[in-house]
Design an enzyme around this catalytic site. Structure first.
Site, PDB file in Angstrom:
ATOM      1  CB  SER A 153      -0.902   0.005   1.237  1.00 57.73           C
ATOM      2  OG  SER A 153      -1.595   1.246   1.356  1.00 57.73           O
ATOM      3  CE1 TYR A 166      -4.234  -2.016   4.962  1.00 61.10           C
ATOM      4  CE2 TYR A 166      -3.489   0.062   4.031  1.00 61.10           C
ATOM      5  CZ  TYR A 166      -3.906  -1.247   3.867  1.00 61.10           C
ATOM      6  OH  TYR A 166      -3.972  -1.787   2.606  1.00 61.10           O
TER       7      TYR A 166
END
Length: 263
Positions: A153, A166
């Site tokens: 990501s 995250y």
């Protein structure tokens, strides 16, 4: 269908190859599993939901592909090892591992987020990836080559507000990618990161909704302010995954391949 998908289904460049795809119950994982199968690979579809896995396998088989389902919690090393053994036994070896599992819990400012959710995010995204790679290396070494694709990501390269869990987990998987690539470079096993950017999945929708009230000005989520970025569908990720899967054995490793317009 993308041009690369069309070529892959015609040329079948992954015929004879075997793959494990985590997070294959839905979203990018399902799309990538279908793409690899369409290119000729036999795919072990792994996730926690048996129902969603059954749907993915049914879609692959309806397209003429070969797949099996294995329900697994990637935070459980013994379960991951059992999954890997099952795939190797069923398909005769392991050539590809795609890590597309992930959660985004504790989406909140650091002082108000749930510490249990914060830890769970690390356990699933980072430790789960470690478990899967650890289990996949021996059969890949036995094969004499292999490819590991870690779906990362942009948050792992540039974190944003309210996403510390995250972002930290994905920064960890990016470091894991480079470290393991250095270990395995002499075995023709490549380890690379795929950065899909914003993709319309359940994970994205849930995170998008949660961050609305958590940005500094109380307005739109920071990700939504990136007007230069494009919101993709899961199928849009498949061409890059196929490109990475079809690289030569002595090919790129420790690299980050991105669909983002910029980080």
């Amino acid at each position: 269908m993308h041009m690369w998908d069309d070529w892959a289904r015609t040329a079948r460049p992954l015929n004879g190859k075997s793959a494990i795809v985590t997070g294959a119950g839905r979203g990018c994982g399902r799309a990538i599993a279908r793409g690899l199968a369409g290119a000729g690979a036999r795919v072990c579809c792994a996730a926690r939901s048996e129902k969603e896995l059954a749907e993915t396998v049914a879609l692959i088989e309806a397209d003429g592909g070969t797949a099996m389902a294995f329900a697994v919690d990637v935070t459980d090393l013994a379960a991951v090892e059992a999954m890997t053994v099952a795939a190797v036994t069923a398909f005769g070896g392991l050539d590809l591992l795609v890590l597309s599992h992930g959660v985004a819990l504790a989406v909140a400012p650091i002082e108000s987020g749930d510490p249990v959710d914060w830890r769970r995010t690390i356990e699933v995204n980072l430790i789960g990836s470690y478990h899967c790679i650890r289990a996949a290396v021996p059969p890949m070494k036995a094969r004499g080559a292999g490819k590991i694709i870690v779906v990362g990501s942009g948050q792992g390269h540039n974190g944003t507000a309210a996403t510390s869990a995250y972002a930290s987990s994905k920064a960890g998987t990016w470091a894991l990618t480079r470290s393991v690539a250095a270990e395995l470079i002499g075995f023709n096993i490549s380890v690379n990161e795929l950065l899909p950017g914003n993709v319309r999945t359940q994970l994205y929708d849930e995170t998008f909704a949660q961050t609305v009230a958590m940005t500094p000005d109380g307005g739109e989520p920071i990700s939504a302010k990136r007007s230069h970025e494009w919101l993709k569908e899961p199928d849009d990720v498949v061409p890059l995954a196929l490109f990475m899967a079809c690289q030569p054995d002595v090919g790129p490793t420790a690299q980050s391949f991105s669909l983002m317009r910029r980080l």
